[in-house]
Design a protein around this motif. Sequence first.
Motif, PDB file in Angstrom:
ATOM      1  N   VAL A  12      -1.259   0.658  10.127  1.00 47.91           N
ATOM      2  CA  VAL A  12      -2.724   0.717  10.203  1.00 47.91           C
ATOM      3  C   VAL A  12      -3.265   1.868   9.360  1.00 47.91           C
ATOM      4  O   VAL A  12      -4.231   1.714   8.603  1.00 47.91           O
ATOM      5  N   LEU A  13      -2.651   3.042   9.465  1.00 47.09           N
ATOM      6  CA  LEU A  13      -3.127   4.214   8.729  1.00 47.09           C
ATOM      7  C   LEU A  13      -2.933   4.065   7.223  1.00 47.09           C
ATOM      8  O   LEU A  13      -3.811   4.432   6.426  1.00 47.09           O
ATOM      9  N   VAL A  14      -1.777   3.545   6.829  1.00 47.83           N
ATOM     10  CA  VAL A  14      -1.524   3.338   5.397  1.00 47.83           C
ATOM     11  C   VAL A  14      -2.535   2.364   4.818  1.00 47.83           C
ATOM     12  O   VAL A  14      -3.100   2.589   3.736  1.00 47.83           O
ATOM     13  N   PHE A  15      -2.794   1.278   5.544  1.00 47.62           N
ATOM     14  CA  PHE A  15      -3.741   0.276   5.046  1.00 47.62           C
ATOM     15  C   PHE A  15      -5.170   0.816   5.029  1.00 47.62           C
ATOM     16  O   PHE A  15      -5.969   0.469   4.167  1.00 47.62           O
ATOM     17  N   ALA A  16      -5.473   1.704   6.003  1.00 46.33           N
ATOM     18  CA  ALA A  16      -6.818   2.301   6.029  1.00 46.33           C
ATOM     19  C   ALA A  16      -7.031   3.238   4.844  1.00 46.33           C
ATOM     20  O   ALA A  16      -8.114   3.295   4.259  1.00 46.33           O
ATOM     21  N   VAL A  17      -5.993   3.991   4.488  1.00 49.57           N
ATOM     22  CA  VAL A  17      -6.093   4.935   3.370  1.00 49.57           C
ATOM     23  C   VAL A  17      -6.020   4.211   2.027  1.00 49.57           C
ATOM     24  O   VAL A  17      -6.696   4.581   1.063  1.00 49.57           O
ATOM     25  N   ILE A  67       1.093  11.904  11.931  1.00 48.43           N
ATOM     26  CA  ILE A  67       0.252  11.354  13.005  1.00 48.43           C
ATOM     27  C   ILE A  67       0.981  10.215  13.724  1.00 48.43           C
ATOM     28  O   ILE A  67       1.038  10.176  14.961  1.00 48.43           O
ATOM     29  N   ALA A  68       1.554   9.287  12.958  1.00 51.35           N
ATOM     30  CA  ALA A  68       2.244   8.140  13.547  1.00 51.35           C
ATOM     31  C   ALA A  68       3.452   8.574  14.366  1.00 51.35           C
ATOM     32  O   ALA A  68       3.686   8.061  15.474  1.00 51.35           O
ATOM     33  N   THR A  69       4.216   9.532  13.839  1.00 49.17           N
ATOM     34  CA  THR A  69       5.423   9.984  14.534  1.00 49.17           C
ATOM     35  C   THR A  69       5.082  10.681  15.845  1.00 49.17           C
ATOM     36  O   THR A  69       5.700  10.416  16.884  1.00 49.17           O
ATOM     37  N   VAL A  70       4.113  11.585  15.805  1.00 47.26           N
ATOM     38  CA  VAL A  70       3.729  12.305  17.024  1.00 47.26           C
ATOM     39  C   VAL A  70       3.179  11.333  18.072  1.00 47.26           C
ATOM     40  O   VAL A  70       3.542  11.406  19.257  1.00 47.26           O
ATOM     41  N   PHE A  71       2.321  10.415  17.659  1.00 52.28           N
ATOM     42  CA  PHE A  71       1.737   9.446  18.598  1.00 52.28           C
ATOM     43  C   PHE A  71       2.835   8.578  19.224  1.00 52.28           C
ATOM     44  O   PHE A  71       2.860   8.377  20.447  1.00 52.28           O
ATOM     45  N   ALA A  72       3.751   8.077  18.399  1.00 52.32           N
ATOM     46  CA  ALA A  72       4.825   7.224  18.905  1.00 52.32           C
ATOM     47  C   ALA A  72       5.758   7.990  19.835  1.00 52.32           C
ATOM     48  O   ALA A  72       6.209   7.468  20.861  1.00 52.32           O
ATOM     49  N   LYS A 116       0.767  13.983  -0.070  1.00 53.53           N
ATOM     50  CA  LYS A 116      -0.016  14.711   0.938  1.00 53.53           C
ATOM     51  C   LYS A 116      -0.524  13.739   2.004  1.00 53.53           C
ATOM     52  O   LYS A 116      -0.353  13.969   3.210  1.00 53.53           O
ATOM     53  N   LYS A 117      -1.147  12.639   1.560  1.00 53.44           N
ATOM     54  CA  LYS A 117      -1.653  11.650   2.511  1.00 53.44           C
ATOM     55  C   LYS A 117      -0.511  10.973   3.265  1.00 53.44           C
ATOM     56  O   LYS A 117      -0.599  10.723   4.470  1.00 53.44           O
ATOM     57  N   LEU A 118       0.579  10.685   2.561  1.00 55.49           N
ATOM     58  CA  LEU A 118       1.730  10.057   3.214  1.00 55.49           C
ATOM     59  C   LEU A 118       2.314  10.963   4.287  1.00 55.49           C
ATOM     60  O   LEU A 118       2.708  10.500   5.367  1.00 55.49           O
ATOM     61  N   PRO A 124       0.811  -1.225   0.000  1.00 54.56           N
ATOM     62  CA  PRO A 124       0.000   0.000   0.000  1.00 54.56           C
ATOM     63  C   PRO A 124       0.847   1.279   0.000  1.00 54.56           C
ATOM     64  O   PRO A 124       0.548   2.231  -0.734  1.00 54.56           O
ATOM     65  N   ALA A 125       1.908   1.303   0.822  1.00 55.97           N
ATOM     66  CA  ALA A 125       2.767   2.498   0.869  1.00 55.97           C
ATOM     67  C   ALA A 125       3.479   2.706  -0.454  1.00 55.97           C
ATOM     68  O   ALA A 125       3.581   3.840  -0.952  1.00 55.97           O
ATOM     69  N   ALA A 126       3.977   1.623  -1.064  1.00 53.14           N
ATOM     70  CA  ALA A 126       4.673   1.740  -2.348  1.00 53.14           C
ATOM     71  C   ALA A 126       3.741   2.258  -3.442  1.00 53.14           C
ATOM     72  O   ALA A 126       4.146   3.056  -4.299  1.00 53.14           O
ATOM     73  N   LEU A 127       2.490   1.827  -3.417  1.00 51.99           N
ATOM     74  CA  LEU A 127       1.522   2.311  -4.403  1.00 51.99           C
ATOM     75  C   LEU A 127       1.238   3.801  -4.217  1.00 51.99           C
ATOM     76  O   LEU A 127       1.044   4.540  -5.191  1.00 51.99           O
TER      77      LEU A 127
END
Length: 479
Positions: free
Chosen positions: A188-193, A153-158, A145-147, A134-137
Motif C-alpha cells: 500500500v505504501l509503495v503504491f501510494a508513493v 513503517i511496514a516492519t514496525v507495524f507488522a 530514502k523513501k524505500l 513501483p518498488a523496482a522503479l
Amino acid sequence: MTQDNLKQQVLHSIKWVALGKAATQLIRWIITFWVIRLLTPEDYGEVAMADVLFGFFTLMLGSFITPSIIQAKELSTHTLKKLFGAIILVYCTFFIVQLSLADAVGRYYQSSNVADILSLNAWCFLILIFQVIPAALMYREMDFKKLAIITAIATVFATLVTLALALMGYGFWSIIWGEIVLVVVKTVLVFAVKPLWLLPDFKLKPILPMIKFGGLLTLNAILFYVFLHMDIMIAGRILSPMEVGLFAVGLQFALMPQKKILPLLRQVAFPAFSKIQDNKARVNHYILKAQRLSFLATVPIFWGLASVVDVVIPLILGEKWVGAVMPAMIVLFIMPLRFSDELFNPAIKGIGNARHMLINALISIPILFVGIVAFSDMGAIGIAIAWAVSYPLIYVVVVGRNCGLFNITIKQFLKSMLPPISAGILMLVFVFAAKQAFTGINITSLIVQVAAGGIVYVLTLFFVHKASIKELKSLLKTT
C-alpha cells in the motif's frame, strides 16, 4: 550522470539504507525476543517447516522481474504494461502451485497446521503483484530514502501486530499474520508513493529478452541457494544432530557481519552499475574501488572476529557452544574472499550478463560438493575445513573469470587485496600474542585483544599503504 554525482547518490543511498535497517532492526529484535518468550518451540517449528516452500518461492520470484526493470536501459509505458502482464501470470501461477502443494507438504511434515499456513500465506503472491513494478522503479531511480522509510513503517507495524496477536494467544498464527500485514502495508505504501495505473498487456513477445534475463537470474538464485545450503543437506544425512547444530551455529556466527553489510551494498550497487553499464571504464573503476574498500573493511572484521571467537562464543552463547568455536573460526578466515566474490555480482547484473553468473554457480557447486563429501566424516570441523579448502579454489577460478569479463588484470586486482591482507596477518600475530598475556574468557581479555588487533591493523596500513587510510577517511567524510 557525472562521476561525482553518481558517487554522491551512491553514498546518500547507502546512508539511508543503513539508517532504515538500523532503526527497524533494533525494534524488531526487542519485540521478536518478547514474542519468542510468549510462543513455544512447536510454534516456531510449524512456521519454519512452512517457510521452506514459501521462502523458496519468494526467492525465485524476487529474481524474476525486478532486476530486469532496474537493469533496462529504457522503459516505456508499453514495456511496463507487458511486464505487468507477465507479473500477473507468474505470481498467479505460484499462488495456484502453493495452494495445490499445501496439503502434500502438510502430509510430508505430518502437520495439518503447515498445510493451513501455506494455504493462507499463498495469498501474499496476489498482493505482491501490485508492489513489484513501483518498488523496482524506486530501486532503479535509487530513491532509497523513501524505500527505507516505507520499510521501517511496514516492519514496525507488522511487528507490533505480531506481538499483539501473540499476547492474545494466537500462537504461530501471530507470526503468519504479521508477515501478511508486512506485505500488505508495504504494498500500500509503495503504491501510494509511486502510483502506477497500468492495464496489463499479455502479449509478452516484445519483452522476452527481459524475461530471459530474469529467468537466468532466477535459475542462478536457485543454484546459489543450493550452493549455500549444500553443507547442511549433506551433513544432515551423515552427521549427528549435535554435530550439525554446532556447525550451523558456528556458520551463523561467521555470517552475521556479512548478512548485515552485503545486502545493503548489493541493494545500492546494482542500480548504480546499471546506470553506467555503457561506460566500461567507469564500471571497471568502481569495481576495483569496491574491491579495495571491501578488503580494507572485511579483513579486520572477519579475521579480527576469528581471532577472538574463542572468547566471544562462550561469553555470548555459553560454554555448551564451545564446540562451535573452531568451525566458526575456520569459516571466518575465508569470509573476506566470499564477500569479495559476491561483490562482483551487482556489476555483472548491471551489465546484463546473467549467463556469466550462472556459469560461476555451476563451477562452484561441484567443487564444494567434493570438498564436503571428502571432509564431512570429521564432524562439524570437517565441514568447515571443506569450505576452507574448496572456497579459495572456487574464488581463484570465479574471480579470474570475473576479471576477464571486465578486462581487469590480475595485477590490478592483487593491488586491491595485498595491503589489507598483509596488515591482517600482522594483526593476527599481535592478537594471538595478546592471548598469551591475557588468558581467560572474560570481557577484559576480549577488549585487550580487540584493541591490540585494531591498533596494529591501522598502524600497518598507515606505514605500508597510507593511500588506504586516506580513501577510507574520504569515504567516511562524504557519507
